[in-house]
Design an enzyme around this catalytic site. Structure first.
Site, PDB file in Angstrom:
ATOM      1  N   ASP A 124      -9.376   0.814   2.568  1.00 48.27           N
ATOM      2  CA  ASP A 124      -8.981   2.204   2.815  1.00 48.27           C
ATOM      3  C   ASP A 124      -9.057   3.023   1.537  1.00 48.27           C
ATOM      4  O   ASP A 124      -9.390   2.529   0.477  1.00 48.27           O
ATOM      5  CB  ASP A 124      -7.542   2.229   3.362  1.00 48.27           C
ATOM      6  CG  ASP A 124      -7.494   3.003   4.660  1.00 48.27           C
ATOM      7  OD1 ASP A 124      -8.216   4.007   4.758  1.00 48.27           O
ATOM      8  OD2 ASP A 124      -6.736   2.604   5.562  1.00 48.27           O
ATOM      9  N   ASP A 145       0.815  -1.207   0.000  1.00 47.00           N
ATOM     10  CA  ASP A 145       0.000   0.000   0.000  1.00 47.00           C
ATOM     11  C   ASP A 145       0.857   1.269   0.000  1.00 47.00           C
ATOM     12  O   ASP A 145       0.631   2.178   0.805  1.00 47.00           O
ATOM     13  CB  ASP A 145      -0.953  -0.011   1.198  1.00 47.00           C
ATOM     14  CG  ASP A 145      -2.272   0.688   0.867  1.00 47.00           C
ATOM     15  OD1 ASP A 145      -2.766   0.484  -0.262  1.00 47.00           O
ATOM     16  OD2 ASP A 145      -2.785   1.430   1.716  1.00 47.00           O
ATOM     17  N   LEU A 183      -7.351  -2.330   6.428  1.00 45.64           N
ATOM     18  CA  LEU A 183      -7.042  -0.912   6.412  1.00 45.64           C
ATOM     19  C   LEU A 183      -5.531  -0.768   6.209  1.00 45.64           C
ATOM     20  O   LEU A 183      -4.763  -1.668   6.531  1.00 45.64           O
ATOM     21  CB  LEU A 183      -7.434  -0.271   7.750  1.00 45.64           C
ATOM     22  CG  LEU A 183      -8.932  -0.206   8.035  1.00 45.64           C
ATOM     23  CD1 LEU A 183      -9.161   0.165   9.489  1.00 45.64           C
ATOM     24  CD2 LEU A 183      -9.594   0.810   7.118  1.00 45.64           C
ATOM     25  N   HIS A 184      -5.142   0.392   5.735  1.00 43.17           N
ATOM     26  CA  HIS A 184      -3.714   0.656   5.565  1.00 43.17           C
ATOM     27  C   HIS A 184      -2.962   0.402   6.873  1.00 43.17           C
ATOM     28  O   HIS A 184      -1.921  -0.249   6.895  1.00 43.17           O
ATOM     29  CB  HIS A 184      -3.509   2.102   5.094  1.00 43.17           C
ATOM     30  CG  HIS A 184      -2.067   2.485   4.946  1.00 43.17           C
ATOM     31  ND1 HIS A 184      -1.355   2.230   3.792  1.00 43.17           N
ATOM     32  CD2 HIS A 184      -1.197   3.064   5.807  1.00 43.17           C
ATOM     33  CE1 HIS A 184      -0.104   2.657   3.953  1.00 43.17           C
ATOM     34  NE2 HIS A 184       0.012   3.169   5.168  1.00 43.17           N
ATOM     35  N   ALA A 185      -3.549   0.903   7.953  1.00 45.08           N
ATOM     36  CA  ALA A 185      -2.853   0.828   9.240  1.00 45.08           C
ATOM     37  C   ALA A 185      -2.691  -0.605   9.735  1.00 45.08           C
ATOM     38  O   ALA A 185      -1.860  -0.878  10.582  1.00 45.08           O
ATOM     39  CB  ALA A 185      -3.590   1.661  10.280  1.00 45.08           C
TER      40      ALA A 185
END
Lengths: 80, 1329
Positions: free
Chosen positions: B1272, B1176, B1298-1300
């Site tokens: 995301d 990502d 999600l990216h996180a």
């Protein structure tokens, strides 16, 4: 000087009652720890004697838990 | 010369010394007091009094050093006693400023080697308002000692201002105290006391706290304070005095009972702080003397409270007589080392009275903000000087308790204290407070909902009339409208009637799944008979037992089956065949009666624990409630297609069979056996547009393994019958577009009694079984049927309209399981035998069976916890743990697992990964890999069918590497053992090691490897071993694991001057994989690459994984000039450990940009292309337009790097302190960063953000494997395609994350196999070249 609120013998009786012994069993120089006295009961005694007007100090009593020592501390306080 | 004298630490000090050295940044051992002084204080006199008292207390003036044989303290150091006076009166709110100042001081950890351990400050908040801060490290003082010191300070002050001395407050000699301590060591008394405690705890009782989890103090604690008024205080003291009890012992007893109510065990071990002063010179010495006595209590609730308290008091008295023996020593004697192996649970600290602190003419208020470690929960009760009121301070470990839970426990405890003191016996004392009980009762009526008192027959008839032309039933190519199905039903009912069946009879239905089965069931219930399903695929023996059992109670009028199956039944059985000549259509149907709501609708047999099946009789009224609830709650109706795939013998099938026909939906009958075939099921769902279907969770797991199912849309999927693992919920949402509903209920309560929407946003672990369906009550009760507080484990009881009538022909068993409901007169409640707890949102959580608890070596084990730990390893798809006989009269844990597709299981690696999640005693002795888990006929896990493992030698393998061999020698040396007897798997502590020996071992390790571990130019011996701290010996206590840590440390290359924080080297090794095919992971924005640890675990042992970290973590390093410069630097690093061959790179976020730049440079240098994996990352062009980030952004990045969301910090301004405290509180390793390292991280974030904006990408002429965080970037232009100009070929993988969270466990389970595959490919093509 007012009459002492506590005598050596009432002190002995109070100690005997809280550790469940006969007063005659407790000699003046016996180590009360050997009778199962513990710090919580010492504090309970101090509290009860305090209610009768004798203010004793835990540190003073705890260092040497014998009736003879306690009585010498108590006499000094009652004399004041 | 006066000469400095050194002494060993007292035994009391040793424990605290190690606690502080193990966790040097922890300020929790600061014991503080805050005294607000109102009135005309003589500051000079006060300063003189404090300093004089300190000079009189040599125990406080000691300094500590690391001696050759352990820590020592130096006496007679030059007096340092000093009270600082700080004027804060100019502040806006001087009092608040003073308190803030003290908070900061309390939060500052003290290093016993370098810092003063006493802080005395007088903060001026106004002319007649002062706050005195006294903060003394626990290593040199305890609570009683503090009282002595306070009293002495007051006496000295009062003497100055009133000229009246108080000689009674003088201290006794510290030397005498040390002499007493030394005389005790090795004395006869010590031997006697050791024997006393070891005998008392010989069986090492299992100790559990109120909250599950590891009880190791963190850096802070929650405190909730409640004043206990004179009413409760008097009730306690009066009752104690009447029984000749000391009231503190009575309160300790009640507190022990309160703890027992929360742990669910009558035997409980609490810790009782013991001042240790009676009969000792320590009575007048301010020093650290106190001990914690473990108190074993057996709470007998049926005897009068006085009797119980007397026995506890006797135990306490005996304990205090033997109270000099240190509990830390006892833990070592018993081998109870580490947070999981506890000697005692909660602390109960009753202080009968405080020594008063009175300054002449001053009104003072004394508070104690912290008095040492809070491992679990501490109940501190202080009585006022007159003994008329008390104050409860409840301190809790924030990793185990929330602030709200702390508050609840405080109020509940005070209510319990009150109730217990007024009830004769504890048995009569409720656990809940009156307010909680009221709320509990309100919750129990919340499911009340009006439901028509009718029958299934009536509802079916009405719906058939209402929509005769609608499509009712599909079986293969055949279709029936409601009218057609109604006709079939009427015909079959006529057949049954002609065969003699009437209302109230039992009809056995033994048919394979088909439309015939549907019609037979419909007809049976319509005419008021109860159907009893049998599965023809079940063992004939089981079928016979059920028939015999049913016959005894209610002779079946008829058995509906097929001609082929007739041999299963006795010759004289009243068989009625379907699909035969005798079901000729008739012109006129025979009339039949209709049932009443209290008539039985069906009888389903469930297996009993004794092996004898039990027939559960369900009435119409009960199942009507269940079906109408489901239809309404989920809005099921015309247009819905429900799949019938559950065998009729499993009660889930009941709603599949009947719900469609009372709501107007269509039932699709799956072919026989299709329910076990994921591929066939997926095809059915696609073909018929199924909207509603059911799975047992283990079958759902298989279903999701089938690639054909990915991308299916199913409006509602219901799961029940087993626990729904949280990971399965998440996998479901990764693959299926639809709702997932977790239902729970035993057959005895009409299919399901609770529901939970397991939504994609649901983060519950475990997934709850949720809230009650209509007119249903879920009680979590203790063994005496008392309601339990939220989060406390008890047995689940069910009540309400859905309860079964009972077991067919088994009235005794019925009475045993269906017992009178103590809360609703005249009603019954069903005892489920399931363990559960209620969350604060009232959702119920299922925790396993009451009879599935396993005890191994005296320790209670929840198998589910181990299973979760195994499944957390990305190589494992499913796991079950069972306790099996070891053939020697004991039990051993065996893990059964199914590998994730394409992931070979390495038992050794798995053992390491499981051991990283659960305590050692919970790590299975053997792992057995299966193709699939054996399922019973109902699709539930069949434990009996699990194979026995072949136990190979568990003696452990011999040391195999040089490091292991050298470590074995060190173990042997420290433990005085023969090296030949030590294996690589042996645990330092199990071999008899303890914290003192651990320190020795660490020293020897540093001696051996120190110079190799870090080429610190200073040559400072203390620095040489910076990469290994004492904590490592505790976390990696076996030879093999410790060796791995040493090897990893050795692999870290490059000098590094940010000291004391291991893992910040520029190149760190993240696993022990094969270096022939290494992957180098480039750090994201924060510069730290620990986030790849999960990926590294997943790629071991095939591939070594290294983390590349930013040079800028070292504050002294020169800031990098460009991304290209960074890339060149990193290539150099990598070439130092891998001189040749393709370089395989991975990078998340900014790390991907750097990795790309490195790949470009390598190819420009003519190197063969390696793997480039980008997680990502988006090209610089996308960031260039955005404004330069602030520190706020850097801090957010840090939180994200920890895998957490900024919202978890609450709506506050982000500061370095807040973020670090948060990271520490959640136990994230980032929270351990030193200030220098944190500054380094923030600088790196800022630098990376700046450099990325300036960077111009080159072209990478190879293929990149790209992982997009598919959850995301919604509403942004970010797309992997932005890389098109810079990468020749892009292979994009969508990851539902999600990216996180992209390096978290869930995402890693997708990312790792793809990377592993790509690396394998590289290896293959490389070897061909």
């Amino acid at each position: 000087m007012t009459a002492p609120a506590i005598s050596l013998d009432t002190m002995r009786a109070d100690v005997a009652r809280i550790i469940g012994e006969d007063p005659s069993e407790i000699g003046d120089d016996d180590n009360l720890i050997d009778f199962g006295l513990d710090s919580i009961r010492v504090m309970t005694l101090i509290q009860r004697w305090g209610e009768k007007g004798l203010k004793l100090d835990f540190a003073q009593l705890a260092e040497k838990p014998t009736l003879a020592h306690w009585w010498s501390v108590a006499s000094r306080h009652q004399a004041e | 010369m006066t000469g400095r004298r050194t002494r060993r630490l007292t035994q009391a000090q040793e424990g605290l010394w190690f606690a502080q050295r193990l966790d040097p940044d922890n300020p929790i051992l600061n014991t503080g007091q805050i005294v607000t002084l109102r009135g005309p204080l003589d500051r000079t006199a006060f300063k003189a009094a404090v300093e004089q008292a300190l000079r009189e207390a040599p125990a406080l003036a000691v300094r500590f050093i690391d001696g050759p044989d352990g820590p020592e303290q130096i006496l007679d150091d030059p007096a340092f006693a000093c009270l600082d006076i700080i004027d804060l009166s100019a502040a806006t709110d001087p009092l608040q400023a003073a308190l803030d100042h003290i908070d900061r001081d309390m939060a500052r950890p003290r290093d016993p080697l370098h810092d003063l351990l006493v802080t005395e400050e007088l903060l001026i908040a106004g002319p007649d308002l002062h706050v005195w801060n006294q903060n003394i490290h626990h290593l040199v003082i305890d609570g009683y000692g503090t009282s002595l010191l306070n009293r002495r300070i007051a006496a000295l002050y009062n003497e100055t201002v009133t000229a009246v001395p108080d000689p009674d407050t003088a201290f006794a000699s510290f030397d005498d105290l040390l002499a007493e301590d030394a005389a005790y060591q090795g004395s006869e008394r010590e031997t006697k006391e050791r024997a006393y405690w070891n005998e008392l705890f010989a069986d090492r009782p299992q100790v559990i706290g109120i909250a599950p989890g590891e009880a190791t103090s963190v850096h802070s604690f929650h405190r909730y304070t409640i004043d206990i008024g004179p009413e409760v205080t008097k009730a306690i003291t009066t009752r104690a005095r009447a029984a000749e009890l000391a009231w503190p012992d009575l309160v300790t007893t009640i507190a022990g009972a309160f703890v027992a109510r929360h742990t669910g065990t009558a035997d409980t071990v609490v810790g009782v702080p013991h001042m240790g002063r009676l009969g000792s010179v320590a009575a007048r010495v301010p020093a650290m003397v106190m001990n914690v006595l473990p108190l074993r209590m057996h709470i007998d609730e049926d005897v009068p409270l006085e009797e119980l308290a007397s026995s506890v008091a006797r135990q306490l008295i005996r304990g205090r007589r033997h109270g000099r023996y240190r509990s830390e020593q006892l833990r070592r004697d018993l081998g109870l080392i580490g947070g999981e192996r506890r000697l005692y649970g909660p602390l109960i600290n009753i202080m009968p009275f405080d020594m008063p602190f009175r300054l002449h003419g001053i009104d003072s208020d004394l508070r104690v903000p912290g008095a040492g470690a809070v491992d679990d929960i501490t109940f501190t009760l202080r009585a006022d000087a007159a003994g008329e009121t008390m104050r409860l301070e409840l301190d809790t470990n924030p990793t185990l308790y929330t602030a709200e839970r702390t508050r609840q426990l405080g109020h509940r405890f005070v209510a319990f204290l009150h109730a217990a003191s007024t009830h004769e016996k504890l048995a009569n004392t409720p656990t809940l407070s009156p307010e909680e009980l009221h709320r509990w009762q309100t919750v129990q009526t919340s499911s009340t909902h009006p439901v028509e008192d009718t029958t299934l027959a009536d509802l079916l008839a009405r719906r058939a009339m209402a929509q005769p032309d609608a499509l009712a039933l599909i079986d293969g190519d055949r279709r029936w409208t409601y009218a057609e199905l109604e006709r079939e039903t009427a015909h079959f009912a006529s057949k049954l009637r002609l065969a003699g069946v009437k209302k109230g009879d039992v009809v056995v239905v033994a048919l394979p799944r088909s439309w015939n089965l549907v019609v037979a069931l419909l007809a049976t219930v319509r005419m008021g008979a109860a159907y009893l399903p049998l599965d023809l695929t079940h063992p004939p023996d089981r079928i016979k037992r059920i028939l015999d059992s049913a016959k005894a109670a209610a002779k079946p009028s008829v058995i509906v089956t097929t001609a082929e199956a007739k041999t299963i039944f006795p010759d004289d059985a009243p068989l009625l065949f379907v699909g035969q000549g005798n079901d000729v259509l008739r012109d006129a149907d025979v009339a039949f009666e209709t049932p009443a709501p209290e008539d039985a609708a069906y009888i389903i047999y469930t297996s009993g624990s004794t092996g004898m099946p039990k027939g559960v009789v369900i009435e119409h009224r009960a199942i009507v409630n269940r079906l109408l609830w489901m239809g309404t709650h989920y809005g099921i109706g015309p247009g819905d297609r429900i799949l019938q795939k559950t065998p009729a013998t499993f009660d889930v099938s009941v709603w599949e069979f009947f719900l469609p026909f009372i709501t107007g939906a269509t039932l699709v009958v799956a072919p026989p056996d299709a329910h076990k075939d994921p591929h066939a099921l997926a095809a059915l769902v696609r073909e018929h547009g199924i909207t509603t279907m059911h799975f047992v969770p283990s079958m759902l797991a298989l279903f999701l393994d089938e690639p054909q199912t990915h991308g299916l849309a199913i409006h509602r999927v219901f799961v029940s019958g087993e626990e729904l693992p949280a990971d399965l919920r998440d996998r479901f949402h990764a693959f299926i577009d639809g709702e997932l509903h977790n239902l729970y209920g035993p057959t005895e309560a009409a299919v399901d009694v609770s529901y939970w929407l397991a939504a994609p946003t649901d983060i519950s672990r475990p997934v709850p079984i949720g809230h009650p369906v209509w007119n249903t009550r879920l009680y979590v009760l203790d063994a005496r049927f008392r309601p339990l507080p939220s989060d406390v484990v008890g047995e689940l009881f069910l009540a309400g309209r859905q309860l079964a009538r009972g077991y067919l022909g088994q009235p005794d068993l019925t009475d045993e399981r269906f017992i009178p409901d103590p809360f609703f007169a005249g009603e019954k409640m069903y005892r489920t035998g399931d363990l559960a707890r209620v969350r604060d949102d009232e959702a119920v959580v299922f925790l396993g069976r009451t009879d599935h608890q396993v005890k191994l070596r005296g320790l209670r084990i929840e198998l589910g916890e181990i299973e979760a730990a195994i499944v957390a390893d990305p190589a494992v798809a499913q796991a079950v743990v069972d306790a099996r006989d070891d053939g020697a009269g004991g039990k051993r844990l065996v893990g059964y697992l199914v590998a994730a597709p394409g992931s070979p299981i390495d038992s050794e690696a798995l053992r390491v990964s499981v051991a990283s999640r659960v305590p050692d005693y919970m790590v299975p002795s053997a792992f057995v890999t299966l193709d699939r888990l054996p399922l019973s006929a109902n699709g539930k896990l069949d434990r009996k069918a699990l194979p026995d493992p072949s136990f190979t030698s568990v003696a452990g393998r011999a040391p195999s590497t040089d490091t292991e061999r050298r470590l074995v020698a060190l173990f042997a040396e420290c433990l005085h053992l023969d090296a030949a007897t030590i294996s690589a798997d042996d645990d330092f502590f199990e071999l008899g090691g303890h914290s003192l020996l651990a320190a020795k071992l660490l020293k020897r390790i540093r001696d051996q490897w120190g110079s190799a571990l870090a080429d610190d130019a200073s040559g400072d011996a203390g620095r040489a071993g910076v990469v290994l701290g004492l904590g490592v010996i505790f976390t990696d206590s076996t030879v093999a694991r410790l060796a791995a840590r040493i090897d990893a440390a050795l692999a870290a290359v490059g000098p590094f001057s940010v000291t004391d924080s291991e893992g910040l080297a520029q190149l760190i090794r993240l696993n022990r994989g094969d270096t022939a095919s290494s992957l180098f992971c480039i750090h994201p924005a924060g510069g730290i690459s620990w986030c790849y640890a999960g990926l590294a675990r997943a790629l071991a042992p095939e591939h070594a994984v290294f983390g590349v970290q930013a040079r800028g973590l070292d504050a002294d390093a020169a800031p990098p000039e460009s991304i290209d410069a960074i890339a060149a630097d990193y290539i150099g690093l990598i070439r130092a450990v891998q001189p040749q061959g393709p370089v395989h790179l991975a990078g998340w976020s900014v790390g991907g940009i750097i990795a790309h730049a490195m790949a470009v440079q390598l190819s420009q240098a003519g190197e063969p292309p390696g793997l480039l994996a980008m997680l990502d990352s988006y090209p610089s062009d996308s960031w260039r337009e955005q404004t330069d980030p602030s520190e706020d952004v850097a801090l957010k990045a840090l939180v994200q790097i920890a895998g957490r969301d900024v919202s978890e910090l609450g709506d506050v301004e982000l500061t370095r302190e807040r973020v670090m405290r948060f990271l520490r509180d959640i136990g994230n390793p980032l929270g351990m960063l030193s200030d220098a390292a944190l500054n380094g991280v923030l600088n790196v974030v800022a630098a990376n953000n700046r450099l990325v904006r300036q960077h111009r990408h080159g072209l990478f002429p190879g293929k990149a494997v790209y992982f997009r965080a598919a959850l995301d970037h919604i509403g942004t232009d970010l797309s992997p395609d932005l890389w098109a100009p810079y990468i020749k070929q892009l292979e994009v993988h969508e990851v539902s994350s999600l990216h996180a969270h992209l390096t978290g466990a869930v995402a890693t389970s997708y990312v790792a196999p793809v990377i592993a595959q790509a690396l394998r490919q590289h290896r293959l093509t490389g070897s061909e070249n």
